[in-house]
Every structure is written in C-alpha cells, then in structure tokens.
Enzyme design. Structure first.
Site, PDB file in Angstrom:
ATOM      1  N   GLU A 117      -9.047 -26.935   7.654  1.00 34.74           N
ATOM      2  CA  GLU A 117      -8.258 -25.929   6.913  1.00 34.74           C
ATOM      3  C   GLU A 117      -7.062 -25.574   6.831  1.00 34.74           C
ATOM      4  OE1 GLU A 117     -10.719 -22.487   8.635  1.00 34.74           O
ATOM      5  OE2 GLU A 117     -12.681 -23.953   8.888  1.00 34.74           O
ATOM      6  N   LYS A 119      -3.932 -23.486   7.664  1.00 29.74           N
ATOM      7  CA  LYS A 119      -3.442 -22.402   8.746  1.00 29.74           C
ATOM      8  C   LYS A 119      -2.725 -21.316   8.004  1.00 29.74           C
ATOM      9  CE  LYS A 119      -2.211 -21.668  13.532  1.00 29.74           C
ATOM     10  NZ  LYS A 119      -1.675 -20.378  13.422  1.00 29.74           N
ATOM     11  N   ASP A 121      -0.799 -17.855   7.199  1.00 27.74           N
ATOM     12  CA  ASP A 121       0.244 -17.175   7.788  1.00 27.74           C
ATOM     13  C   ASP A 121       0.122 -15.696   7.573  1.00 27.74           C
ATOM     14  OD1 ASP A 121       2.041 -17.319   9.706  1.00 27.74           O
ATOM     15  OD2 ASP A 121       3.669 -17.949   8.494  1.00 27.74           O
ATOM     16  N   TYR A 227      -8.720 -14.480   3.322  1.00 27.45           N
ATOM     17  CA  TYR A 227      -9.706 -15.493   3.282  1.00 27.45           C
ATOM     18  C   TYR A 227     -10.572 -15.468   4.555  1.00 27.45           C
ATOM     19  CZ  TYR A 227      -7.586 -17.968  -0.703  1.00 27.45           C
ATOM     20  OH  TYR A 227      -7.143 -18.251  -1.969  1.00 27.45           O
ATOM     21  N   LYS A 318       0.569 -27.675  13.496  1.00 22.28           N
ATOM     22  CA  LYS A 318       1.657 -27.215  12.542  1.00 22.28           C
ATOM     23  C   LYS A 318       2.502 -27.752  11.692  1.00 22.28           C
ATOM     24  CE  LYS A 318       2.228 -22.489  14.717  1.00 22.28           C
ATOM     25  NZ  LYS A 318       3.018 -21.970  15.278  1.00 22.28           N
ATOM     26  N   CYS A 412      44.360 -16.230  -0.617  1.00 24.32           N
ATOM     27  CA  CYS A 412      43.708 -17.715  -0.846  1.00 24.32           C
ATOM     28  C   CYS A 412      43.964 -18.484   0.374  1.00 24.32           C
ATOM     29  CB  CYS A 412      44.002 -18.051  -2.027  1.00 24.32           C
ATOM     30  SG  CYS A 412      43.190 -20.024  -2.316  1.00 24.32           S
ATOM     31  N   CYS A 415      46.209 -21.605  -1.326  1.00 21.01           N
ATOM     32  CA  CYS A 415      47.584 -21.469  -2.115  1.00 21.01           C
ATOM     33  C   CYS A 415      48.251 -20.210  -1.650  1.00 21.01           C
ATOM     34  CB  CYS A 415      47.426 -21.526  -3.593  1.00 21.01           C
ATOM     35  SG  CYS A 415      46.610 -20.121  -4.335  1.00 21.01           S
ATOM     36  N   CYS A 430      40.596 -16.696  -6.296  1.00 30.38           N
ATOM     37  CA  CYS A 430      41.657 -16.873  -6.026  1.00 30.38           C
ATOM     38  C   CYS A 430      42.208 -17.036  -7.724  1.00 30.38           C
ATOM     39  CB  CYS A 430      42.059 -18.302  -5.457  1.00 30.38           C
ATOM     40  SG  CYS A 430      43.648 -18.873  -5.776  1.00 30.38           S
ATOM     41  N   CYS A 436      46.373 -23.761  -7.843  1.00 28.78           N
ATOM     42  CA  CYS A 436      45.903 -23.878  -6.569  1.00 28.78           C
ATOM     43  C   CYS A 436      45.252 -25.177  -6.228  1.00 28.78           C
ATOM     44  CB  CYS A 436      44.469 -22.490  -6.505  1.00 28.78           C
ATOM     45  SG  CYS A 436      43.838 -22.642  -4.940  1.00 28.78           S
TER      46      CYS A 436
END
Ligand code: IVH
Length: 674
Positions: A117, A119, A121, A227, A318, A412, A415, A430, A436
């Site tokens: 089945e 698992k 969560d 479920y 898991k 920046c 530059c 920038c 640059c």
C-alpha cells in the site's frame, strides 16, 4: 570502558530528550522543526545504542512509544485496541530480513503474499461506526489515548457518515489516514500568503493543523481527504481471509481505499512494487512517503502478532527523503546575464531527492528576508521530483549565537556599479549591462549554448578566461579568436583549441530564430524568438518594427515589444550584430507564409518529465511543426500537459487547473493522427 559507558548513557539520554521534543512538535503542535529523514536518523541511532547497551534503555524511551500524548483541549478517547506505529525497513536487505522473520514465524519457507500500500503522508484516524452510522473519530495520540475530533471529521466530505451496502457490522472501527491533496494544499497556502498568514510547511502539517481546529467551521473550509487502511474493533461479522478482501468490503460500504494498492508475492516482487510506486510518486495527487507491506492473510497476521509499538506482520519502506537538513557555509551573490543579482547559498553537501545538493538559489531580497537565511544556519533543503532544490526553512533551534542577517550588496560585486531595484520588482539588478564583466560572461555563455549557436567545446571556464583576459567582450569577438589565443588558456589542449575553432566555423550557418534567441534580448526566449522570426521573416524587418507591429506577433505583449525595441535602439547591440554578420554568421530568410492548419494549430502545450521515446527538444520541434505552441509554464491558457516520467510541480499544477494531461502513450497517439 567506563568512559565509553558514560558517554553512551549520556548520548542515549540526550537522544531521548531531543526525540521527545520532536515528538511533541510533530504530534501535538503540528509544527515539526526537522525533516522526517533527520528524525528517523535520531531514532535509528537511539535504537542501535539501546540494542548495544540495553542496561541504559529506559521503558519510557521514545523507541517504546507511539506518537505523543493527546492535547488537553480535546476530549480524550481510549482506543479499545491500541493504534500502533510501523517499523521501517531502510533498504532491500532490511526488507528481506523482515520477510525472513515473517517466514520463520509463519513456519514456512514458501514466499509470503503481501499487500503493498502507499504510505500516505497525513495523520492516523480511528472512525467508529455503530450500525453503519458514524459516531466517533479519534486521533492516534500516544496509541492508547487519542483526541476526540468527531465534529471536525464530520466536515470531511470523503468520510461517509452512513455506510451503505450489505453485511454492515453492528460495531466497526475503521482506521486510516486523513491527508490533504497537493492541489488543495497549494491553494490553501496561496490564500494564507495573500492574507499575510504563515503558510504550512507541507501537506501533512496542513492536514494535522486543519483536523486539530477547535472550531469545526474552520476544518470544513480545508480540503481534507481520507483513505482507509485497516480496522480496529469489529463485532458481529466474520473477518475475511485477506487484507485485500477486507479492503474490498470497506470499499463496498462506501469507505475510500487508495487505488494504488497491489498484491506482491515474495521479496523480489515487493521490491518491484516499491520501485513502481516510487516512479509514480510525483504523479499522484497526494503525497506519499513510502510503501507499507502487510502480510495479506489475516490469520497469519494474527499468528505473527505485535511487539509493544508495532505489528510484526507489517513494515514501512520509505522513499528517499525529499527534505534534509544541512548547514549554510556561505552566501554568495551571482550576477546573471541580464544583471539580475541573485543570492545563492553554498551548502555542506546533502543527499536529498536522489541528488547531492551543494548550491541553492535564494531567488531575491524579499525571499531572503522572509526566510532569514544566515551563514552558519542549519536549514531544511527540499528537492522533490524535477523541481529545483530550495531552502524550505531555517531550523531556528539550531541557530548559533552571533550569526548575522544577510544583506543584499549595495554595489554589484563584479563591476561595482550601484545596484538598482525598480519599484514593484522583486529582482535587484546591476544596471551596467555589457560594461559589467559578469553580464558579458553570461551573455556569451548564452550565445554559445546548445539551444543558441551551439558552439561545441566553448565551455564556461574557457569563456570566463577569455573575458578576464580582455580577449572577448562581445559574441562577435569569438569569431576573431586565434589558435594561439585559445591554446594559451588554462585547461585547453592544442587539439581542443583546433576543435573550438572548427566549432566556431560550424556555428556560422544558423537560423534567424536561433540567432535572435542567442542575442539574449530580455524576455525573448526560444518560443518568442521563433514567433518573431516567422512573423518578420528577416532581421531588417524586425529591427525596424514599431511597438504596434511587434504586438501583432502571437504571444508578444507590450513588455516583450518594449524590450525588443530598446534592444535594437542601442548602438552597441547594432554593432555586435554587424560584427557577427561580417564574421560570417548567416541564416536564410524565413518564409512568412503561415503554416498548414492542423488540429493542433494554436494549441498550447507544456512538456514535463522525461519522455522515453524522444528528447524534449524533438517533442517540441514536432509540436511546433504541427502549429502548436510549446511554453514552459502551466497556466489557464495551457491546453495540454505532456507528463513523462518524474513529472513534478507542473503536473500538479495541471491537475489543479483541470488541464488535460497526456501520458507519453497518449501523446504519441495524438502525434500519430496528425
Ligand atoms: S498501517 C498496525 N497503512 O503510517 C499498522 N499505516 O508509521 C498501523 N500510514 O500511524 C498502520 N499509510 O498514520 C498503515 N497504508 C498504511 C499507511 C499507514 C500511512 C501511517 C499511519 C501510521 C504511520 C506509521
């Protein structure tokens, strides 16, 4: 020995305290502070120390308990039979050892039949029905006593208030999982963010938090689902032979059962079932964190029995964790092709979602502030499906003293120009464009990339050196490189210098669409470049086009038009284009006749996940030839989402927007008829 003993004893005590605190956070407060996988590691360590030194194991140890005591705010419910937890098998070998124990206890060497089945969560719930009428619901609590959440459960649409069908037992306690489907979770969090509230960390917390509301009107607004996966007390009817038949009965009485349940005989089939569910994981509309194997035969379950906290006839396996903790070693700032300044966290390597993650983007200043990630922090990193890894949160309990808030740089880092952030925009930039060095490097990398001019062998490291040495400032400079300049670079052999020159030569004949894309005009991705090329047919016409003319192109709005016009207005850009043409870069004019009408003309597709029969590029080209459009993100305008293996968030979004999802098979069929 004494010293070791003292240390073991102290560690056991420390682990017990830490785990008890996590249990409280998780089960009572619905705000876990660490990922499940890291919690499992603590439990494993504790279990192994207790096994090694049983004299230090207390009967109060978290290894001996299920969950955590119920909250006082709800009435308490005594479970007539305890609600147990599950042991974990962490790999194939551990499952095989479990299977061997089952066979030994069953007194057989034959393969065992298991029910596999998902698992789910969410959180465990016990539902009591008397003569088919729902009368009480309780959470698991510490396994013996839970919280009475009857009124809240009444609001969950998936749970029948009256059972239907034949042979309903006078007393039936159904056990199962309440969870929140991903689409509902996303919508709920979206609403929370818009209202300025704190979003939930994940669907499990959201489900637990929603069910634990003292006001059931609030629970009623939460998208919860359910479920069933077993029973507690049952009176007045014979038990069926197998868990599978039990599920059929429950389902006939109107109780929802997952459609992902399957029978597997023997360990190797069980492994296969695990793998197949792991592949489907991201396609499911709800989160699962593994599979549960249960001995299918109920008499055999009974014979094998329980230990104090878990059945010996079931085990959970898991999936690889999608969330893990790690440490932030540094925060760097990257300057992108368009000057966007992006903070990036450098992490102590962490294996999560199947890959080792060392860098993770923090996107922008607002995101930085919201998450308040600091150097030295322990953070939770998430990587789910094909989604890029992200930092979910900082584990504040683990924050050291003297950490400092990270501030975005004012200038920046490359530059030195002052960084700008336009009003209403999240991204700081920038403004120096191609003055640059970072932006030059990135724009040349983009120009040479596979989808643009595809200059093989001209990798990032080479481009960076060429720009640093001042030998390349624009894409046009690439075509003036000499063999001598290339072979003088670090990490390049003479032969590969020759190959790079050849690749440069080979890149010259191209298409207008690729050329436009390669120029790196902001907002002009591959699809827009193609539309522009098809619409205008040649570069001249596009360069001279007005805003209005541009907006006539399909998929081009006012922002894109503005960007295109601004790009061609810049003298520098015109010079680069002239330089490229002079160097021999060329393309045929596009025919501007509209493509043949097909049933797919104008339909908008999004491709996600991995297709086994063709690459994504090929799928995209085929669709475009048929007149369809292929875009990168799912929106209401999307007609179809083609979901290959390992599809992630795009698929979820498609499902939440009710967009037609095509499997690879459906997609191939669709292509075949057109
Ligand atoms: S059977 C006696 N089946 O996992 C067996 N549990 O780690 C008890 N869970 O408390 C549980 N999906 O909340 C079972 N298909 C499934 C499950 C499942 C999720 C949860 C459940 C349980 C926890 C144990």
């Amino acid at each position: 020995m004494i010293a070791t003993n003292t240390r073991v004893k102290a560690r056991i005590q420390q682990l017990c305290e830490e785990i008890n605190q996590h249990n409280k956070n998780y089960y009572q407060l619905d705000v876990p502070k660490i990922p499940d996988a890291d919690y499992d590691d603590l439990m494993r360590e504790l279990r192994s120390l207790e096994k090694q030194s049983p004299q230090f194991a207390s009967h109060n140890s978290p290894t001996q308990r299920v969950g955590s005591a119920p909250l006082n705010s709800f009435q308490q419910v005594e479970h007539k039979t305890p609600m147990l937890s599950l042991d974990n098998a962490f790999d194939d070998e551990e499952f095989e050892a479990f299977d061997k124990r089952v066979r030994d206890r069953a007194g057989t060497t034959d393969s065992i039949e298991y029910l596999v089945e998902p698992k789910l969560d969410g959180l465990a719930i016990s539902l009591l029905y008397r003569d088919g009428k729902f009368v009480q619901a309780a959470t698991r609590g510490d396994g013996k006593t839970g919280e009475n959440v009857t009124e809240n459960i009444r609001t969950v649409g998936a749970i029948p208030l009256l059972l239907s069908g034949e042979g309903i037992p006078p007393v039936l306690e159904v056990r199962g999982e309440v969870f929140m489907p991903v689409a509902g979770f996303d919508a709920l969090n979206q609403r929370a963010i818009e209202a300025g509230d704190k979003p939930f960390a994940n669907p499990r917390n959201a489900a637990a938090g929603s069910l634990r509301q003292l006001d059931s009107k609030i629970t009623a607004t939460r998208p919860l689902a359910f479920y069933a996966y077993g029973i507690g007390v049952i009176e007045g009817v014979e038990l069926p032979i197998t868990q599978q038949i039990l599920f059929e009965r429950l389902s006939n009485w109107g109780l929802p059962i997952s459609d992902q349940v399957q029978v597997a005989v023997g360990a190797s089939r069980c492994h296969q079932a695990y793998e197949s569910l792991a592949t489907k994981r991201s396609l499911l509309p709800y989160e699962i964190d593994g599979v549960v194997y249960k001995v299918n035969n109920l008499e055999l379950q009974d014979k094998i029995g329980f230990v104090s906290r878990a059945p010996r006839w079931a085990v959970a396996r898991k999936f690889p964790a999608q969330e893990k903790m790690t440490e932030v070693i540094a925060i760097d700032v990257q300057v992108g092709r368009t000057g966007a300044i992006t903070p990036v966290a450098r992490l102590a390597p962490v294996f999560v979602g199947g890959v080792t993650v060392v860098n993770v983007t923090l996107h922008n200043e607002d995101e930085m502030r919201r998450k308040d990630v600091r150097v030295g922090d322990t953070v939770v990193v998430r990587r789910a499906g094909d989604v890029i890894p992200e930092i979910v949160s900082v584990v504040l309990e683990k924050r050291r003293q003297n950490t400092v808030v990270f501030n975005m740089p004012v200038d920046c880092p490359i530059c030195g120009s002052e960084v700008e952030r336009a009003e209403g925009e999240a991204i700081a930039r920038c403004p120096s464009g191609l003055l640059c060095a970072a932006q030059i490097k990135e724009s040349i990398k983009h120009f040479a990339s596979r989808r643009a001019l595809d200059i093989e062998g001209l990798g990032d490291k080479i481009i960076e050196q060429l720009v640093d040495r001042g030998q390349v400032r624009t894409p046009a400079d690439l075509y003036c490189l000499t063999q001598g300049q290339l072979s003088a670079l670090e990490r390049i052999a003479e032969k590969s210098a020759d190959n790079t020159l050849l690749a440069l030569e080979k890149s010259k004949p191209t298409t207008l669409a690729k050329f436009l894309y390669a120029l790196g005009i902001r907002e002009v991705g591959e699809v827009t470049a193609k539309s522009l090329a098809e619409h205008f047919g040649n570069l001249n016409a596009l360069q001279e086009a007005s805003l209005e003319a541009l907006e006539e192109v399909s998929g081009v709005g006012s922002t894109v038009s503005q960007r295109v016009v601004s790009f061609f207005e810049l003298e520098h850009n015109r010079e680069v284009i002239a330089g490229l043409i002079q160097a021999g870069v060329n393309w045929p004019d596009e025919s501007t006749t509209s493509p043949v009408e097909t049933a797919l003309s104008g339909k908008v597709f999004v491709l996600t996940g991995v297709l086994s029969s063709m690459g994504r590029d090929q799928a995209k080209q085929t669709l475009q030839l048929l007149g369809a459009k292929v875009t990168g993100s799912v929106s209401k305008k999307t007609d179809y989402v083609v979901a290959g293996e390992n599809s992630g968030s795009k698929l979820k979004k498609a499902l939440s927007l009710d967009i037609t999802v095509l499997s690879e098979d459906d997609f191939l069929k669709l292509l075949a008829i057109h």
